[in-house]
Write an enzyme that holds these catalytic residues in place. Sequence first.
Site, mmCIF file in Angstrom:
data_model
loop_
_atom_site.group_PDB
_atom_site.id
_atom_site.type_symbol
_atom_site.label_atom_id
_atom_site.label_comp_id
_atom_site.label_asym_id
_atom_site.label_seq_id
_atom_site.Cartn_x
_atom_site.Cartn_y
_atom_site.Cartn_z
ATOM 1 N N GLU A 277 44.573 30.903 50.148
ATOM 2 C CA GLU A 277 45.054 31.976 49.249
ATOM 3 C C GLU A 277 44.691 31.647 47.808
ATOM 4 O O GLU A 277 44.271 32.519 47.044
ATOM 5 C CB GLU A 277 46.566 32.161 49.387
ATOM 6 N N TRP A 280 41.293 32.693 47.127
ATOM 7 C CA TRP A 280 41.096 34.118 46.794
ATOM 8 C C TRP A 280 41.185 34.304 45.279
ATOM 9 O O TRP A 280 40.392 35.020 44.670
ATOM 10 C CB TRP A 280 42.175 34.987 47.458
ATOM 11 N N TRP A 308 36.521 60.965 43.084
ATOM 12 C CA TRP A 308 37.969 60.821 43.270
ATOM 13 C C TRP A 308 38.665 62.128 42.908
ATOM 14 O O TRP A 308 38.192 62.877 42.055
ATOM 15 C CB TRP A 308 38.500 59.702 42.359
ATOM 16 N N ASN A 343 52.451 40.827 48.957
ATOM 17 C CA ASN A 343 50.999 41.027 49.075
ATOM 18 C C ASN A 343 50.626 42.060 50.138
ATOM 19 O O ASN A 343 49.790 42.933 49.909
ATOM 20 C CB ASN A 343 50.329 39.687 49.394
ATOM 21 N N TRP A 361 40.884 54.206 41.951
ATOM 22 C CA TRP A 361 41.586 52.916 41.976
ATOM 23 C C TRP A 361 41.932 52.424 40.578
ATOM 24 O O TRP A 361 42.896 51.670 40.395
ATOM 25 C CB TRP A 361 40.758 51.865 42.735
ATOM 26 N N TRP A 384 42.582 45.654 44.072
ATOM 27 C CA TRP A 384 42.417 47.117 44.068
ATOM 28 C C TRP A 384 41.053 47.524 44.619
ATOM 29 O O TRP A 384 40.952 48.461 45.412
ATOM 30 C CB TRP A 384 42.652 47.692 42.666
#
Length: 471
Positions: A277, A280, A308, A343, A361, A384
């Site tokens: 993690e 990431w 969008w 998360n 986004w 995102w």
Amino acid sequence: MAGGCRTGVIWYRRDLRIADHLGLAAASQLCDAVLPVYIVSNWSQHHNWTGSKRQQFLCDCLTSLAAGLRELGGRLIIRSGPPLDAIRALLIESRAEILFFQKDPDPHGQRVEAALSAMCATMGVKVHSFHDVSLLGSEEVLTAENMPYRVYTPFSKNWLAREKPKPVPTIPSLRTPPDIASEELPTLATWGLAPENGPQLAAGENAAQQRFEIALHQRIGQYHDRRDIPAVTGTSRISQDLRFGLISLRSIAAELSDAIKSASPAERTGIHTFLKELAWREFYFAILAHFPEVLQEEFSPQWRGLPWDEPDEKLLAWQSGTTGFPIVDAGMRELHATGFMHNRVRMVTAMFFTKDLHYDWRIGESWFMQHLLDGEIASNNGGWQWSAGTGADAAPYFRIQNPWTQTARHDPEGIYIKRWIPELADVDARKFHSPPGNKPLAPDYPLPILDHDTERLRCLEIFKHHKARQQ
Ligand SMILES: Cc1cc2nc3c(=O)[nH]c(=O)nc-3n(C[C@H](O)[C@H](O)[C@H](O)COP(=O)(O)OP(=O)(O)OC[C@H]3O[C@@H](n4cnc5c(N)ncnc54)[C@H](O)[C@@H]3O)c2cc1C
């Protein structure tokens, strides 16, 4: 303390601690007097990426840092205004010969650093800057061809295998010249922000260290199995501490590598998953460093220019947690109440935003930044774009999470949902696993604002159509 220099200025930015602080360690070696300064920025006139909760946490961290520096015999100087002007004034007043700071990952911060270095060169002030925001710098983890990784898995394998830098000793004392003026520590009023209700997380480096110790000694054995269950505190909850540099990644890595020596098999698995993690986080910092355009554009060029939808009244439903999708609403209400969201639920709410509501986004990214205590430019953008299907290592656009199925999998008994949505307290949790039809789940809870299956098909059409047009 070594001689050679009389005074050094340490510009504190997002590294609000004393332990394992590269700038403090270097300054105490090179200088007889040290001026730690925090410059209160006037961001509120420039962007809407910050909100009351995170600013309150920042204020509390500064109060704690000031107390810690006082205990060492030093003093935190507070100044405000554009950093270049404030630092120039302080360098002149204190006749400092060296400026120390930790580098910023944000492209705006980097532009300030470049201008600052140029200014210091003209003033004859030396600059010592350090990498601190991630364990390894963006140039340290590259492919065999010396190129940045664009995908997480090979990045993480390389990152995990590398030796990590070790912590530096914490300084025992500090001398700050008494005659340098300081402004008051900032409060929310400094930025014209109103306090928000809700629990306040303990701030400062001692609180952060305590959170990490609890995570390591009480939760790590179950981390692998529980990290995806939003109803329990199965994760470390240190993201805001890393955001403000309350705890150093070098000391985390050192503690983990110590702990693994005597760990049970379950704890070993937990430590390994936890490191993945952290990887990431490191990956998204590397992406930001190599591809800073991600802050404006889709990481994956094929998805730039996607059509969008314009936000309508459903945006307010998403923001306020009244979409009629319990898992989405619980997440948005948790965010509003605490400044945190689990998360798994961040993924669900962000995917709902981009793939069910078809909203850009960037709008959701900015809402999260305003409300998250851990609002972190690189991880938030990465999360995102991942959820939108436009990012690095993106879930292919056709992998669209179904909020009902996600609920059945990750909150089957509705414990998390009922915690944040009291209207649903008496509803049978199995009803959260599929759409309710025409009858609301509870009298004061709304019907779903959309049909997931219909919007899923529309999302696939939008992406497919865009892809065809690009070819
Ligand atoms: C849409 C979206 C937005 C996000 N925005 C942010 C953000 O602004 N700031 C932020 O710190 N994290 C963000 N994340 C990542 C993740 O949700 C949080 O880091 C995590 O929930 C923090 O809780 P924890 O400290 O208990 O995590 P743990 O599970 O204990 O993980 C330990 C640490 O690893 C890092 N980490 C864990 N998961 C991720 C991840 N997926 N991406 C990057 N780093 C990770 C964090 O620093 C975290 O503190 C986002 C994820 C998504 C899907």
